[in-house]
Write a protein that holds these residues in place. Structure first.
Motif, PDB file in Angstrom:
ATOM      1  N   GLU A 182       0.714  -1.117  -0.159  1.00 33.66           N
ATOM      2  CA  GLU A 182       0.583   0.257   0.029  1.00 33.66           C
ATOM      3  C   GLU A 182       0.863   1.375  -0.056  1.00 33.66           C
ATOM      4  OE1 GLU A 182      -2.498  -3.944   1.529  1.00 33.66           O
ATOM      5  OE2 GLU A 182      -0.149  -2.333   2.036  1.00 33.66           O
ATOM      6  N   GLU A 183       2.221   1.588   0.370  1.00 36.59           N
ATOM      7  CA  GLU A 183       3.092   2.320   0.234  1.00 36.59           C
ATOM      8  C   GLU A 183       4.188   2.188  -0.960  1.00 36.59           C
ATOM      9  OE1 GLU A 183       4.035   1.874   5.691  1.00 36.59           O
ATOM     10  OE2 GLU A 183       5.815   1.398   3.504  1.00 36.59           O
ATOM     11  N   ILE A 184       3.740   1.436  -1.750  1.00 38.43           N
ATOM     12  CA  ILE A 184       4.225   2.016  -3.138  1.00 38.43           C
ATOM     13  C   ILE A 184       3.922   3.120  -4.073  1.00 38.43           C
ATOM     14  CG2 ILE A 184       4.929   0.765  -5.397  1.00 38.43           C
ATOM     15  CD1 ILE A 184       6.236  -0.892  -2.863  1.00 38.43           C
ATOM     16  N   PHE A 185       4.919   3.527  -4.384  1.00 31.47           N
ATOM     17  CA  PHE A 185       4.475   3.663  -5.517  1.00 31.47           C
ATOM     18  C   PHE A 185       5.994   4.622  -6.295  1.00 31.47           C
ATOM     19  CE2 PHE A 185       7.499   6.350  -2.124  1.00 31.47           C
ATOM     20  CZ  PHE A 185       8.103   7.737  -2.432  1.00 31.47           C
ATOM     21  N   LEU A 186       5.539   4.731  -7.768  1.00 30.56           N
ATOM     22  CA  LEU A 186       6.651   5.013  -8.924  1.00 30.56           C
ATOM     23  C   LEU A 186       7.865   6.225  -9.169  1.00 30.56           C
ATOM     24  CD1 LEU A 186       5.105   3.362 -11.352  1.00 30.56           C
ATOM     25  CD2 LEU A 186       6.583   2.438 -10.795  1.00 30.56           C
ATOM     26  N   SER A 187       8.623   6.432  -9.241  1.00 33.71           N
ATOM     27  CA  SER A 187      10.065   6.933  -8.707  1.00 33.71           C
ATOM     28  C   SER A 187      10.437   7.272 -10.121  1.00 33.71           C
ATOM     29  CB  SER A 187      11.452   6.888  -8.080  1.00 33.71           C
ATOM     30  OG  SER A 187      10.574   7.097  -6.489  1.00 33.71           O
ATOM     31  N   GLU A 188      11.449   9.211 -10.058  1.00 29.99           N
ATOM     32  CA  GLU A 188      11.314   9.152 -12.220  1.00 29.99           C
ATOM     33  C   GLU A 188      13.401   8.985 -11.695  1.00 29.99           C
ATOM     34  OE1 GLU A 188      10.607   9.525 -15.062  1.00 29.99           O
ATOM     35  OE2 GLU A 188       8.495  10.143 -15.009  1.00 29.99           O
ATOM     36  N   CYS A 189      13.716   8.113 -12.488  1.00 31.17           N
ATOM     37  CA  CYS A 189      15.440   8.464 -11.881  1.00 31.17           C
ATOM     38  C   CYS A 189      15.709   8.018 -13.186  1.00 31.17           C
ATOM     39  CB  CYS A 189      15.625   6.942 -11.516  1.00 31.17           C
ATOM     40  SG  CYS A 189      15.276   5.618 -11.987  1.00 31.17           S
ATOM     41  N   GLU A 190      17.295   7.760 -13.339  1.00 30.65           N
ATOM     42  CA  GLU A 190      17.992   8.521 -14.623  1.00 30.65           C
ATOM     43  C   GLU A 190      18.271   6.712 -15.834  1.00 30.65           C
ATOM     44  OE1 GLU A 190      19.586  10.983 -15.866  1.00 30.65           O
ATOM     45  OE2 GLU A 190      18.842  12.188 -14.893  1.00 30.65           O
ATOM     46  N   ILE A 191      17.976   6.869 -16.754  1.00 30.18           N
ATOM     47  CA  ILE A 191      18.330   5.327 -17.218  1.00 30.18           C
ATOM     48  C   ILE A 191      20.035   5.294 -17.293  1.00 30.18           C
ATOM     49  CG2 ILE A 191      18.423   4.292 -19.427  1.00 30.18           C
ATOM     50  CD1 ILE A 191      15.857   6.470 -20.283  1.00 30.18           C
ATOM     51  N   PRO A 192      20.382   3.891 -16.568  1.00 31.17           N
ATOM     52  CA  PRO A 192      21.385   3.725 -16.582  1.00 31.17           C
ATOM     53  C   PRO A 192      22.574   3.621 -17.900  1.00 31.17           C
ATOM     54  CG  PRO A 192      19.777   1.963 -15.718  1.00 31.17           C
ATOM     55  CD  PRO A 192      19.029   3.475 -16.410  1.00 31.17           C
ATOM     56  N   LYS A 193      22.957   3.603 -17.433  1.00 28.40           N
ATOM     57  CA  LYS A 193      24.894   4.576 -17.970  1.00 28.40           C
ATOM     58  C   LYS A 193      25.643   2.294 -18.651  1.00 28.40           C
ATOM     59  CE  LYS A 193      25.060   9.237 -17.883  1.00 28.40           C
ATOM     60  NZ  LYS A 193      26.563   9.942 -17.334  1.00 28.40           N
ATOM     61  N   VAL A 194      25.574   2.186 -19.599  1.00 27.13           N
ATOM     62  CA  VAL A 194      26.255   0.945 -19.883  1.00 27.13           C
ATOM     63  C   VAL A 194      27.616   1.010 -19.576  1.00 27.13           C
ATOM     64  CG1 VAL A 194      24.456   0.654 -21.997  1.00 27.13           C
ATOM     65  CG2 VAL A 194      26.423   1.513 -22.431  1.00 27.13           C
ATOM     66  N   GLU A 254      -1.248  -1.734  -7.770  1.00 26.49           N
ATOM     67  CA  GLU A 254      -2.338  -2.827  -7.322  1.00 26.49           C
ATOM     68  C   GLU A 254      -1.611  -3.720  -7.486  1.00 26.49           C
ATOM     69  OE1 GLU A 254      -1.902   0.099  -8.780  1.00 26.49           O
ATOM     70  OE2 GLU A 254      -3.524   0.746  -7.702  1.00 26.49           O
ATOM     71  N   ALA A 255      -0.755  -4.087  -8.314  1.00 30.26           N
ATOM     72  CA  ALA A 255       0.273  -5.819  -8.668  1.00 30.26           C
ATOM     73  C   ALA A 255       0.761  -6.376  -6.965  1.00 30.26           C
ATOM     74  CB  ALA A 255       0.781  -5.806  -9.674  1.00 30.26           C
ATOM     75  N   LEU A 256       0.856  -5.546  -6.694  1.00 28.17           N
ATOM     76  CA  LEU A 256       1.982  -5.737  -5.704  1.00 28.17           C
ATOM     77  C   LEU A 256       0.965  -6.236  -4.283  1.00 28.17           C
ATOM     78  CD1 LEU A 256       4.709  -3.880  -5.300  1.00 28.17           C
ATOM     79  CD2 LEU A 256       4.868  -6.591  -5.969  1.00 28.17           C
ATOM     80  N   ILE A 257       0.013  -5.169  -3.888  1.00 31.27           N
ATOM     81  CA  ILE A 257      -1.104  -5.533  -3.388  1.00 31.27           C
ATOM     82  C   ILE A 257      -1.976  -6.970  -3.124  1.00 31.27           C
ATOM     83  CG2 ILE A 257      -4.229  -4.719  -2.979  1.00 31.27           C
ATOM     84  CD1 ILE A 257      -2.512  -2.134  -2.727  1.00 31.27           C
ATOM     85  N   ALA A 258      -2.336  -7.012  -4.507  1.00 29.78           N
ATOM     86  CA  ALA A 258      -2.590  -8.717  -4.810  1.00 29.78           C
ATOM     87  C   ALA A 258      -1.843  -9.477  -4.743  1.00 29.78           C
ATOM     88  CB  ALA A 258      -2.941  -8.384  -6.719  1.00 29.78           C
ATOM     89  N   GLN A 259      -0.768  -9.680  -4.852  1.00 28.82           N
ATOM     90  CA  GLN A 259       0.468 -10.811  -4.579  1.00 28.82           C
ATOM     91  C   GLN A 259       0.253 -10.718  -3.199  1.00 28.82           C
ATOM     92  OE1 GLN A 259       4.500  -9.743  -4.584  1.00 28.82           O
ATOM     93  NE2 GLN A 259       4.856 -11.449  -5.329  1.00 28.82           N
ATOM     94  N   ASP A 260       0.471  -9.800  -2.471  1.00 31.52           N
ATOM     95  CA  ASP A 260      -0.284  -9.743  -0.558  1.00 31.52           C
ATOM     96  C   ASP A 260      -1.772 -10.814  -0.669  1.00 31.52           C
ATOM     97  OD1 ASP A 260       2.930  -8.992  -0.820  1.00 31.52           O
ATOM     98  OD2 ASP A 260       2.084  -7.039   0.362  1.00 31.52           O
ATOM     99  N   SER A 261      -2.101 -10.300  -0.975  1.00 35.25           N
ATOM    100  CA  SER A 261      -3.949 -10.652  -1.417  1.00 35.25           C
ATOM    101  C   SER A 261      -3.552 -12.868  -0.815  1.00 35.25           C
ATOM    102  CB  SER A 261      -4.568 -10.320  -1.861  1.00 35.25           C
ATOM    103  OG  SER A 261      -4.586 -10.621  -3.365  1.00 35.25           O
ATOM    104  N   GLY A 262      -3.108 -12.758  -2.047  1.00 30.92           N
ATOM    105  CA  GLY A 262      -2.378 -14.372  -1.933  1.00 30.92           C
ATOM    106  C   GLY A 262      -3.759 -15.210  -2.839  1.00 30.92           C
ATOM    107  N   LYS A 263      -5.068 -13.992  -3.370  1.00 28.40           N
ATOM    108  CA  LYS A 263      -5.808 -14.728  -4.185  1.00 28.40           C
ATOM    109  C   LYS A 263      -6.271 -14.643  -5.602  1.00 28.40           C
ATOM    110  CE  LYS A 263      -8.852 -12.096  -1.011  1.00 28.40           C
ATOM    111  NZ  LYS A 263      -9.876 -10.747  -0.329  1.00 28.40           N
TER     112      LYS A 263
END
Length: 316
Positions: free
Chosen positions: A13-25, A298-307
């Motif tokens: 429930e605490e998950i959120f996406l962040s902005e970060c740099e694309i990794p350099k090869v 929502e995907a991770l919440i669904a995973q945690d629910s085990g349903k």
């Protein structure tokens, strides 16, 4: 790019996406444009508690597997646009993993694939099917004449193991501790309600134990002793990771062989074998539910629910 970044125990429930740099090869590593990834129990453990361990890079982008396309080949033999899968080797723990739009990954754990599966279907394959394949063939040496017990079969790995074993021609005895999940095991030859004690109730040639140390001593007594009597302990669905005070002399019956599959060393050869088998037999993975990347919470919440029954796949 967008990514999930964590540095402490984090509830779904605490998950959120962040902005970060694309990794350099860098030398020996390739940049993968992630198209999909599956959710795994080990990532759940990382998110809940393992993130506190000193061996985990922090902050870290979780994710032990992904599928996608090569975006930058660096100094490797890959080509831009190659369709690839990647898994393990420290993904999401020692270095950033797949919960992101791009992943910088060591080339030796990235593998080209030939398949007509769409991205979501392909996303259900890497870790799950590699683990099922290794457990069945490398560890159990499964043959079509075998009767195979799969203990704790109502999980993505269990479904994959049933599919592969049945396609090979083996007899499959599948267990679950919930009677209402019997319909999910309809492809097995026999379904057993598991109350924790199977000794004396069934007899198999080989056993794949996905419940783990909690019931392992009992599982060892379900196979018929002999040259093909193998038990492979691959999962820890029972919530017990270690078997304390384990006496192999008394716990392992005479003529029974105990092994376990550790999925950290995939190779292109094995990946080719898996996809050849799936392509020739026109197999498609069992997907429980697919989520878009922006709905990762929502995907991770669904995973945690085990349903969710089957593999949860996140598509980008």
């Amino acid at each position: 790019m967008k990514a999930l970044i964590i540095d402490k125990p984090t509830k779904a429930e605490e998950i959120f996406l962040s902005e970060c740099e694309i990794p350099k090869v860098k030398s020996g590593w390739v940049l993968v444009k992630v198209r999909a990834f599956g959710l795994n129990h080990s990532e759940q453990i990382l998110r809940r508690e393992e993130i506190l361990e000193n061996y985990i890079q922090k902050p870290v982008i979780p994710g032990i597997e992904c599928v996608g396309e090569i975006a930058d080949v660096s100094d490797t033999d890959f080509k831009i646009g190659d369709k690839v899968i990647a898994m393990m080797g420290g993904m999401g723990r020692s270095f950033n993993g797949s919960y992101a739009e791009f992943a910088l990954l060591p080339a030796h754990h990235v593998f080209k694939v030939e398949t007509d599966l769409d991205w979501a279907e392909l996303g259900a394959i890497p870790e799950t099917y590699y683990t099922a394949w290794g457990s069945l063939f490398e560890c159990l040496r499964l043959k079509k004449s075998d009767a195979l017990l799969i203990r704790g079969a109502t999980c993505a790995l269990g479904y994959a193991a049933i599919q592969i074993a049945k396609t090979l021609g083996a007899k499959v005895i599948a267990t679950t501790h919930k009677e209402n999940k019997f319909p999910l095991l309809k492809d097995a030859d026999e379904i057993i309600l598991d109350d924790g004690k199977l000794t004396g109730k069934i007899s198999a040639d080989k056993a794949l134990d996905l419940v783990g140390p909690k019931v392992l001593k009992d599982t060892l007594k379900t196979v018929t002793p002999g040259e093909s009597a193998f038990v492979c302990c691959t999962g820890i669905l029972g919530g017990v990771e270690l078997l304390n005070n384990f006496d192999p002399i008394t716990a392992i019956p005479n003529g029974v062989y105990l092994t376990g599959f550790y999925s950290n060393t995939p190779t292109q050869k094995v990946v080719d074998e898996i996809f050849k088998f799936m392509n020739e037999n026109k197999l498609r993975p069992c997907i429980g539910k697919t989520f878009e990347f922006e709905n990762l919470r929502e995907a991770l919440i669904a995973q945690d629910s085990g349903k969710i029954n089957g593999k949860i796949v996140v598509k980008i």
